[in-house]
Design a protein around this motif. Structure first.
Motif, mmCIF file in Angstrom:
data_model
loop_
_atom_site.group_PDB
_atom_site.id
_atom_site.type_symbol
_atom_site.label_atom_id
_atom_site.label_comp_id
_atom_site.label_asym_id
_atom_site.label_seq_id
_atom_site.Cartn_x
_atom_site.Cartn_y
_atom_site.Cartn_z
ATOM 1 N N LEU A 119 47.706 42.365 21.015
ATOM 2 C CA LEU A 119 47.075 41.800 22.212
ATOM 3 C C LEU A 119 45.737 41.161 21.883
ATOM 4 O O LEU A 119 45.395 40.100 22.435
ATOM 5 C CB LEU A 119 46.908 42.870 23.290
ATOM 6 N N MET A 120 44.969 41.780 20.997
ATOM 7 C CA MET A 120 43.676 41.195 20.636
ATOM 8 C C MET A 120 43.870 39.864 19.923
ATOM 9 O O MET A 120 43.080 38.924 20.104
ATOM 10 C CB MET A 120 42.885 42.163 19.761
ATOM 11 N N ARG A 121 44.928 39.761 19.121
ATOM 12 C CA ARG A 121 45.208 38.487 18.455
ATOM 13 C C ARG A 121 45.566 37.419 19.485
ATOM 14 O O ARG A 121 45.158 36.246 19.365
ATOM 15 C CB ARG A 121 46.354 38.682 17.457
ATOM 16 N N LEU A 122 46.297 37.788 20.516
ATOM 17 C CA LEU A 122 46.648 36.825 21.561
ATOM 18 C C LEU A 122 45.426 36.367 22.343
ATOM 19 O O LEU A 122 45.386 35.229 22.824
ATOM 20 C CB LEU A 122 47.692 37.424 22.500
ATOM 21 N N THR A 123 44.428 37.238 22.482
ATOM 22 C CA THR A 123 43.199 36.794 23.149
ATOM 23 C C THR A 123 42.489 35.745 22.300
ATOM 24 O O THR A 123 41.894 34.803 22.837
ATOM 25 C CB THR A 123 42.247 37.970 23.418
ATOM 26 N N GLU A 124 42.540 35.919 20.977
ATOM 27 C CA GLU A 124 41.946 34.911 20.103
ATOM 28 C C GLU A 124 42.679 33.571 20.223
ATOM 29 O O GLU A 124 42.069 32.494 20.113
ATOM 30 C CB GLU A 124 41.989 35.384 18.641
ATOM 31 N N GLN A 125 43.977 33.649 20.431
ATOM 32 C CA GLN A 125 44.773 32.432 20.578
ATOM 33 C C GLN A 125 44.730 31.880 22.002
ATOM 34 O O GLN A 125 45.397 30.876 22.297
ATOM 35 C CB GLN A 125 46.224 32.714 20.169
ATOM 36 N N ARG A 126 43.954 32.543 22.874
ATOM 37 C CA ARG A 126 43.782 32.137 24.278
ATOM 38 C C ARG A 126 45.109 32.121 25.054
ATOM 39 O O ARG A 126 45.282 31.352 26.000
ATOM 40 C CB ARG A 126 43.104 30.766 24.357
ATOM 41 N N LEU A 127 46.020 32.995 24.628
ATOM 42 C CA LEU A 127 47.267 33.135 25.353
ATOM 43 C C LEU A 127 47.167 34.176 26.463
ATOM 44 O O LEU A 127 48.051 34.237 27.327
ATOM 45 C CB LEU A 127 48.397 33.499 24.389
ATOM 46 N N LEU A 128 46.143 34.994 26.409
ATOM 47 C CA LEU A 128 45.875 35.923 27.509
ATOM 48 C C LEU A 128 44.405 36.312 27.494
ATOM 49 O O LEU A 128 43.705 36.122 26.487
ATOM 50 C CB LEU A 128 46.778 37.162 27.448
ATOM 51 N N SER A 129 43.942 36.854 28.597
ATOM 52 C CA SER A 129 42.581 37.359 28.737
ATOM 53 C C SER A 129 42.635 38.842 29.044
ATOM 54 O O SER A 129 43.499 39.299 29.816
ATOM 55 C CB SER A 129 41.849 36.622 29.865
ATOM 56 N N LEU A 130 41.740 39.598 28.424
ATOM 57 C CA LEU A 130 41.740 41.048 28.640
ATOM 58 C C LEU A 130 41.468 41.420 30.088
ATOM 59 O O LEU A 130 41.880 42.500 30.538
ATOM 60 C CB LEU A 130 40.683 41.703 27.739
ATOM 61 N N ASP A 131 40.795 40.553 30.827
ATOM 62 C CA ASP A 131 40.358 40.923 32.173
ATOM 63 C C ASP A 131 41.076 40.159 33.277
ATOM 64 O O ASP A 131 40.684 40.212 34.443
ATOM 65 C CB ASP A 131 38.846 40.713 32.287
ATOM 66 N N SER A 132 42.158 39.452 32.940
ATOM 67 C CA SER A 132 42.950 38.757 33.959
ATOM 68 C C SER A 132 43.977 39.709 34.558
ATOM 69 O O SER A 132 44.382 40.703 33.939
ATOM 70 C CB SER A 132 43.657 37.549 33.341
ATOM 71 N N ASP A 133 44.415 39.383 35.742
ATOM 72 C CA ASP A 133 45.452 40.144 36.428
ATOM 73 C C ASP A 133 46.759 40.018 35.634
ATOM 74 O O ASP A 133 47.265 38.915 35.412
ATOM 75 C CB ASP A 133 45.624 39.588 37.841
ATOM 76 N N ILE A 134 47.301 41.140 35.175
ATOM 77 C CA ILE A 134 48.516 41.077 34.358
ATOM 78 C C ILE A 134 49.706 40.555 35.161
ATOM 79 O O ILE A 134 50.667 40.039 34.578
ATOM 80 C CB ILE A 134 48.870 42.452 33.753
ATOM 81 N N SER A 135 49.646 40.656 36.473
ATOM 82 C CA SER A 135 50.771 40.179 37.293
ATOM 83 C C SER A 135 50.998 38.691 37.106
ATOM 84 O O SER A 135 52.137 38.210 37.180
ATOM 85 C CB SER A 135 50.517 40.489 38.768
#
Length: 769
Positions: A119-135
């Protein structure tokens, strides 16, 4: 320490309690030339020697035998290096497959660290944000029914603050949750939808906790499984393949994966129950929370990458700032009773293992037939991994049972690591100050051996004076000394071991465990418990006084029955449990209890259960009775009239469980640093040891001390300390440990001219002012 150092001689054998004395008269012998203090930590070797590697493997094998494991695998890392790895025993008792460091195991919840890294790697790739609504990523709503307006985030899931529980997992039938011998047919998405959608077949409101998301820690496997699905949906790739692409393959983790189809089952470690029966290899649909199969060698590659800021061997899986973010703990809303956990970051646990490693970062894992633990010390960048493929008898948490072994492995690596130039200079200054202090004490009559360790590393090891005035043999770091009452800490620990095994109840009458029947012993003894003996609140007198009054010759051996006969009919000095009064008689009776309950002699039990496991090779019961014995110091008594006079020889049967041991400073340092939960007794037993104490003020001036079951506890200048001292004709000793400063000081004297307690306290003040 105690109000006054107790006597441990009969007639001439026992000296008076140590007290402040004027400076001794000048010795007729010219003083020995000042020796350079031994500084043992200035240059480190690059790796373990062959003998050290064999010792580590033997430690692992001894652990598997202690806990009835069929096999175990372990690895030790430092920086970007794999220092050592090994497997012992079998991977599968059905095939007798040898277990190696390359054998893949189901790693259980250690898998969560890899999931977090994905998941941390995906945040680096801007595919997700740690603080966005997962829904918004999942494509279906996930909401706490009591707090529908508060979105769940990846940060909450990875830090176990999403107010999710594992209630539903515990209710699922085994056949629905686990698939044996094959990969689970249900997908991660199907499983999560069934749990978190209100219309799902497995939905249960109790899956959510009572607190609002983001406010309180609540460990949740389902939360990590859901985080894995978030990663899968964000990348558009099944989570098992995604982790292979982002983490496992780049790091060369070729023996790691999430699917049984990726392995030859014959090469895997077989999960076993406590009786040794095979569960079979299995998978489960919520696999991101614990389904990674990997070996200790493979996992060590991942651990080293995280320790080194996200890269290993020129391969980077995460940026340094991402690793720092992942390892930063969330402590608000964290339960206070979660020891040894002190916090949890994003997929990683923060532990306080012991006084040597007050902070380590890692994770534990437990599944059917699986117990795993890994951790690293962020201060020294040393770490260790241990995998077991069998249940413990009590199915207790792996953290408690494996932490002592992991701590020992990490310490072995830390003792190889060189200190910074600044730290070396600081420690050299400490050694110089300590040596000047001790040289002054030598001029006042001190003769003995000093061993000081700081943060698990030897700082000073040196002898001052002569081991034998007749031959002028100098005291060296290997010279052995009688340690008198410090023996009592070994005796008390032996009792704690038996109590931990359920063979002794500390609050039962001691006569239940003495030879013969309870009715054979004096009526006054019937109310004395084993705990009273340990705390010196039994009301028993002191057999040394009775022996001295009867003119017992300490040079002649006596049986335990003969010694007990000296005081069995003497009236109690106070009702049991009412008054702390130091009693050698009570400690002698504990030796008789150990003998009766264990079926072994006191000496053999202590050797087998304490000295051998801890490798205290210079500690034992064979103190020589005459001069000229190599490696043993001769004892001398201070005299106001003139030169020190030789102590009388004595037979160790007289002092037995109250004071018969000899040792060295290095061994006593190792003994002090072994005082931690899980080392010789279970964590639960350790809590009993720590909590049971009575007021025993005294010892170091202006310091209040308490007697617990093994040690005296108190403080030096406000710093917590545990300690014990000892005196026996011609010898005096002091052992103090400051756990918060990780400082241990052992003073062993072969004369009674100076007070070892005062010397130890003085050294402590110099080293940690």
């Amino acid at each position: 320490m105690k109000p006054a150092l107790p006597c441990l001689t009969l007639a001439a054998l026992l000296t008076a309690p140590l007290a402040a004395k004027p400076a001794a008269p000048p010795s007729p012998r010219a003083p020995l030339p000042a020796a350079t203090p031994t500084l043992l930590m200035t240059r480190a070797r690059p790796a373990f020697t062959a003998a050290e590697q064999q010792s580590l493997a033997a430690r692992l094998a001894a652990y598997t035998a202690q806990f009835n494991m069929d096999g175990a695998a372990a690895a030790i890392v430092q920086g970007d290096r794999l220092l050592w790895s090994a497997g012992v025993g079998t991977a599968n008792p059905l095939t007798n497959l040898p277990l190696t460091a390359d054998t893949p195991h189901l790693s259980a919840s250690i898998s969560k660290t890899v999931t977090a890294a994905v998941l941390m790697r995906l945040t680096e790739q801007r595919l997700l944000s740690l603080d966005s609504d997962i829904s918004t990523i999942l494509g279906f709503p996930v909401r706490h029914p009591a707090y529908p307006d508060i979105p769940l985030t990846c940060r909450q899931l990875l830090s176990h603050r999403g107010s999710l529980t594992d209630t539903q997992l515990s209710l699922l039938p085994t056949e629905e949750l686990y698939t044996f011998g094959a990969d689970h047919a249900e997908s991660l998405e199907s499983f999560c939808r069934s749990l978190f959608l209100p219309s799902g077949s497995r939905y249960l409101a109790a899956t959510y906790g009572p607190d609002a998301p983001g406010t309180r820690f609540e460990y949740s496997n389902l939360g990590i499984a859901l985080a894995g699905l978030v990663a899968e949906k964000a990348a558009g790739v099944p989570f098992d393949e995604l982790s292979q692409r982002l983490i496992l393959r780049p790091l060369g983790m070729t023996r790691s994966g999430w699917r049984l189809a990726d392995f030859d089952p014959a090469t895997l470690a077989m999960p076993l129950n406590a009786a040794g029966a095979a569960y079979g290899h299995y998978t489960f649909p919520d696999y991101p929370d614990g389904g990674l199969y990997t070996s200790v060698n493979d996992y060590s590659r991942f651990l080293r990458a995280i320790m080194n800021g996200g890269s290993l061997s020129r391969t980077r899986i995460l940026q340094p700032y991402t690793v720092r973010q992942m390892l930063t703990p969330h402590r608000t809303g964290y339960p206070e009773d979660a020891a040894p956990l002190t916090g949890y970051s994003l997929g990683w646990s923060h532990y306080a293992f012991d006084g040597i490693h007050p902070l380590v970062i890692g994770h534990a894992g437990g599944e059917q037939g699986v117990n795993t633990l890994m951790a690293f010390n962020p201060a020294t960048l040393t770490g260790a991994v241990v995998f077991l493929h069998k249940d413990f008898q009590d199915r207790g948490p792996a953290t408690e049972s494996l932490a002592p072994l992991l701590s020992d492995f990490m310490l072995a690596a830390e003792n190889l690591q060189p200190l910074s130039v600044r730290e070396q200079r600081r420690r050299l200054a400490q050694v110089s100050a300590a040596d000047r202090f001790l040289t002054t004490r030598q001029q006042e009559g001190f003769s003995g051996q000093v061993f000081v360790s700081l943060k698990g590393r030897p700082l000073l090891s040196k002898g001052y004076g002569e081991a034998d005035l007749g031959t002028a043999a100098p005291i060296t770091p290997r010279t052995r000394f009688a340690i008198g009452s410090i023996t009592k800490t070994f005796t008390a620990t032996a009792i704690a071991i038996l109590a931990d095994r359920g063979e002794i109840d500390l609050d039962h009458p001691m006569v239940n465990y003495l030879p013969g029947t309870p009715a054979e012993w004096p009526a006054a003894w019937q109310a004395i418990t084993v705990r009273h003996l340990l705390l010196h609140t039994s009301g028993l007198g002191d057999y040394v006084e009775q022996g001295a009054a009867l003119g017992v010759d300490p040079r002649l051996p006596l049986t335990p029955e003969q010694i007990i006969g000296l005081f069995r009919d003497v009236p109690l000095t106070s009702p049991p449990g009412t008054t702390h009064s130091y009693s050698n008689s009570g400690m002698f009776l504990l030796g008789a209890i150990i003998t009766k309950v264990s079926g072994l002699s006191y000496q053999v039990f202590v050797e087998q259960e304490i000295l051998d496991p801890l490798e205290l090779n210079d500690t034992g019961f064979d103190v020589p009775a005459a001069a000229g014995q190599e490696a043993h110091a001769m004892g001398y008594n201070w005299s106001e009239e003139g030169p020190a006079t030789p102590a009388l020889p004595f037979d160790t049967s007289i002092t037995w469980s109250a004071g018969a041991l000899h040792s060295t400073g290095a061994d006593l340092d190792r003994w002090a640093r072994a005082q931690r939960p899980g080392q010789l007794v279970s964590p639960a037993a350790w809590e009993v040891i720590q909590s049971s104490q009575v007021d025993a003020s005294g010892g170091i001036p202006e310091a209040g001390f308490f007697k617990q079951l093994i040690w005296f506890t108190g403080n030096i200048d406000g710093r917590p300390v545990f300690t014990h001292d000892g005196s026996i004709d011609g010898f005096a000793a002091s052992l103090i440990a400051l756990p918060e400063e990780q400082l241990t000081i052992a003073i062993l004297q072969n004369n009674t001219t100076t007070d070892p307690n005062a010397i130890a306290a003085g050294l402590a003040g110099l080293i940690v002012p």
